[in-house]
Scaffold this motif. Structure first.
Motif, short mmCIF file in Angstrom:
data_model
loop_
_atom_site.label_atom_id
_atom_site.label_comp_id
_atom_site.label_asym_id
_atom_site.label_seq_id
_atom_site.Cartn_x
_atom_site.Cartn_y
_atom_site.Cartn_z
N THR A 167 0.62 -1.31 0.13
CA THR A 167 -0.09 0.08 0.17
C THR A 167 0.79 1.33 0.07
O THR A 167 0.45 2.33 -0.26
CB THR A 167 -0.96 0.15 1.12
OG1 THR A 167 -0.11 0.21 2.37
CG2 THR A 167 -1.86 -1.20 1.22
N VAL A 200 -7.44 -5.35 8.00
CA VAL A 200 -7.14 -6.09 7.11
C VAL A 200 -7.35 -7.54 7.35
O VAL A 200 -6.72 -8.44 8.20
CB VAL A 200 -5.58 -6.10 6.77
CG1 VAL A 200 -5.20 -6.92 5.48
CG2 VAL A 200 -5.32 -4.63 6.68
N SER A 217 -10.15 -11.21 5.79
CA SER A 217 -11.12 -11.71 4.96
C SER A 217 -12.62 -11.72 5.57
O SER A 217 -12.76 -11.84 6.70
CB SER A 217 -10.92 -13.33 4.58
OG SER A 217 -9.63 -13.26 4.12
N SER A 258 -13.80 -9.84 8.91
CA SER A 258 -13.31 -8.48 8.55
C SER A 258 -14.56 -7.32 8.77
O SER A 258 -14.68 -6.33 9.26
CB SER A 258 -12.41 -8.30 7.48
OG SER A 258 -13.35 -8.63 6.38
N SER A 259 -15.56 -7.89 7.90
CA SER A 259 -16.86 -7.08 7.80
C SER A 259 -17.53 -7.02 9.23
O SER A 259 -18.19 -5.77 9.37
CB SER A 259 -17.95 -7.85 6.97
OG SER A 259 -17.30 -7.92 5.69
N GLU A 282 -10.43 1.79 8.13
CA GLU A 282 -10.58 1.51 6.75
C GLU A 282 -10.28 0.17 6.36
O GLU A 282 -9.24 -0.58 6.78
CB GLU A 282 -9.42 2.39 5.90
CG GLU A 282 -9.15 3.69 6.43
CD GLU A 282 -7.89 4.52 5.64
OE1 GLU A 282 -7.69 3.98 4.56
OE2 GLU A 282 -7.25 5.09 6.39
N LEU A 287 -9.24 -2.73 3.91
CA LEU A 287 -8.45 -2.96 2.72
C LEU A 287 -8.90 -4.03 2.08
O LEU A 287 -9.72 -4.95 2.59
CB LEU A 287 -6.89 -3.04 3.22
CG LEU A 287 -6.29 -1.86 4.08
CD1 LEU A 287 -4.68 -2.23 3.76
CD2 LEU A 287 -6.27 -0.70 3.16
N THR A 288 -8.52 -4.40 0.78
CA THR A 288 -8.92 -5.19 -0.04
C THR A 288 -8.68 -6.63 0.18
O THR A 288 -7.41 -6.94 0.87
CB THR A 288 -8.51 -5.02 -1.52
OG1 THR A 288 -7.05 -5.25 -1.67
CG2 THR A 288 -8.75 -3.68 -2.00
N GLU A 289 -9.35 -7.63 -0.11
CA GLU A 289 -9.21 -8.96 0.02
C GLU A 289 -7.83 -9.43 -0.52
O GLU A 289 -7.07 -10.27 0.21
CB GLU A 289 -10.28 -9.74 -0.20
CG GLU A 289 -11.52 -9.82 0.53
CD GLU A 289 -12.65 -10.87 -0.10
OE1 GLU A 289 -12.45 -11.97 -0.05
OE2 GLU A 289 -13.77 -10.50 -0.30
N GLU A 290 -7.53 -8.97 -1.66
CA GLU A 290 -6.31 -8.99 -2.35
C GLU A 290 -4.83 -8.72 -1.48
O GLU A 290 -4.07 -9.66 -1.26
CB GLU A 290 -6.11 -8.30 -3.57
CG GLU A 290 -4.93 -8.82 -4.19
CD GLU A 290 -4.75 -8.24 -5.80
OE1 GLU A 290 -4.11 -8.73 -6.76
OE2 GLU A 290 -5.41 -7.25 -6.07
#
Length: 324
Positions: free
Chosen positions: A150, A276, A278, A282-283, A300, A302-305
């Motif tokens: 990032t 950070v 999955s 995380s949700s 914030e 961050l993406t699953e990737e």
């Protein structure tokens, strides 16, 4: 090219990495918990050996040459593959690299191994303040992978939900200054699968996040305690007061209230607060943290990737700093 292995409490992940790119990956549901259950690490070692053989066979199709197996996480604990002492915080990427341990495990692979140390909070109270001490294995590698992916600069707080919830605080010099741990994820799984509540909770547990019921469980546990809230799940099933996913969300909110309390009590002045992980865990944390009373810092997601590849990227950065 390296094989990066990150072993946790519940799962172990294997990655084939070249120049910061992940070419292959696999996850197996084997971790340090299996060593504790069986009383030895033979099954654990055998499972890791089998997956390394498989990933090496697949790598031959790319024509690349694997130079090393880089290991982070619970595999470097006393019950894992090769024990490596924690290093004290504050700890930079350079500190981790300079304290890596090289070794050979011929019963696992003929390739050389590099073991990344964990990080522990510096003990300034001579062991008398249990609340101040903490440690991590694997998350130190993940957090440097997150910063590498990032390009975020500290000070930053990083939340890593999982079997164990980890909150890691980084300073402006990109050093881990302290970490804090709670066991919400493992408690959720253990109670849901190995108590009377297993009859009243679905598997997988959370298939849809229902904020209303998360908060019902959170508020109930705050008032009456987690044990009381847990049995309400059983009663809600027997008396037909909630549907399966409503009960699951109520239960998750009740259990994870303790983790939220840890996070809000430990987070300090920071430029950013990152979550950070999955879904669905995380949700769930994002829902609770974004609305919990008195929470100063909003996370914030961050993406699953990034969540998926931060560990091998971090392992690659540390190995490169080490000289591989």
């Amino acid at each position: 090219m390296i094989i990066a292995v990150n072993s946790g409490t519940t799962n172990t992940r294997f990655y084939l990495v070249e120049d910061g790119r992940v070419l292959d990956s696999v996850k197996i549901k084997v971790g340090l918990k299996d060593c504790a259950i069986r009383g030895n690490n033979e099954f654990y070692k055998r499972s890791i050996r089998q997956e390394i053989i498989k990933i090496r066979e697949r790598s031959r199709k790319t024509g690349g040459c694997i130079s090393c197996i880089v290991v982070s996480g619970m595999a470097t604990s006393s019950s894992g593959l090769y024990p490596v002492p924690h290093i004290p915080a504050p700890a930079s990427l350079e500190d981790l690299a300079s304290n890596c341990v090289s070794g050979n495990l011929k019963d696992i692979s003929d390739l050389p191994f590099l073991f990344i140390p964990g990080v522990k909070n510096e003990d300034t109270h001579n062991g008398e303040n249990l609340h101040a001490v903490d440690m991590m294995r694997g998350e130190e590698t993940e957090v440097f992978g997150i910063l590498g992916l990032t390009h975020i600069q500290g000070p930053v707080a990083v939340l890593l939900p999982g079997s164990h919830t980890k909150l890691i605080l980084m300073d402006e010099q990109q050093r881990i200054i302290e970490g804090h741990t709670a066991m919400g994820g493992e408690i959720l799984e253990s109670i849901a699968r190995h108590t009377v509540l297993s009859e009243s909770l679905p598997d997988p547990l959370i298939q849809k996040v229902l904020p209303e019921y998360l908060w019902k469980g959170y508020r109930y546990a705050r008032e009456y305690g987690m044990g009381d809230a847990g049995f309400r799940v059983r009663l809600a099933d027997v008396f037909g007061m909630m549907e399966a996913q409503e009960r699951a969300n109520f239960f998750a909110g009740a259990v994870l209230r303790e983790d939220i309390k840890m996070i809000t009590g430990k987070i300090k002045d920071t430029d950013r607060f990152l979550c950070v992980g999955s879904p669905p865990l995380s949700s769930i944390f994002m829902e609770l943290l974004n609305s919990v009373p008195g929470q100063k810092y909003q996370p914030e997601l961050l993406t699953e990737e990034i969540a998926e590849f931060c560990s091998p990227v971090g392992a690659g950065l540390i190995a490169k700093e080490y000289g591989i």
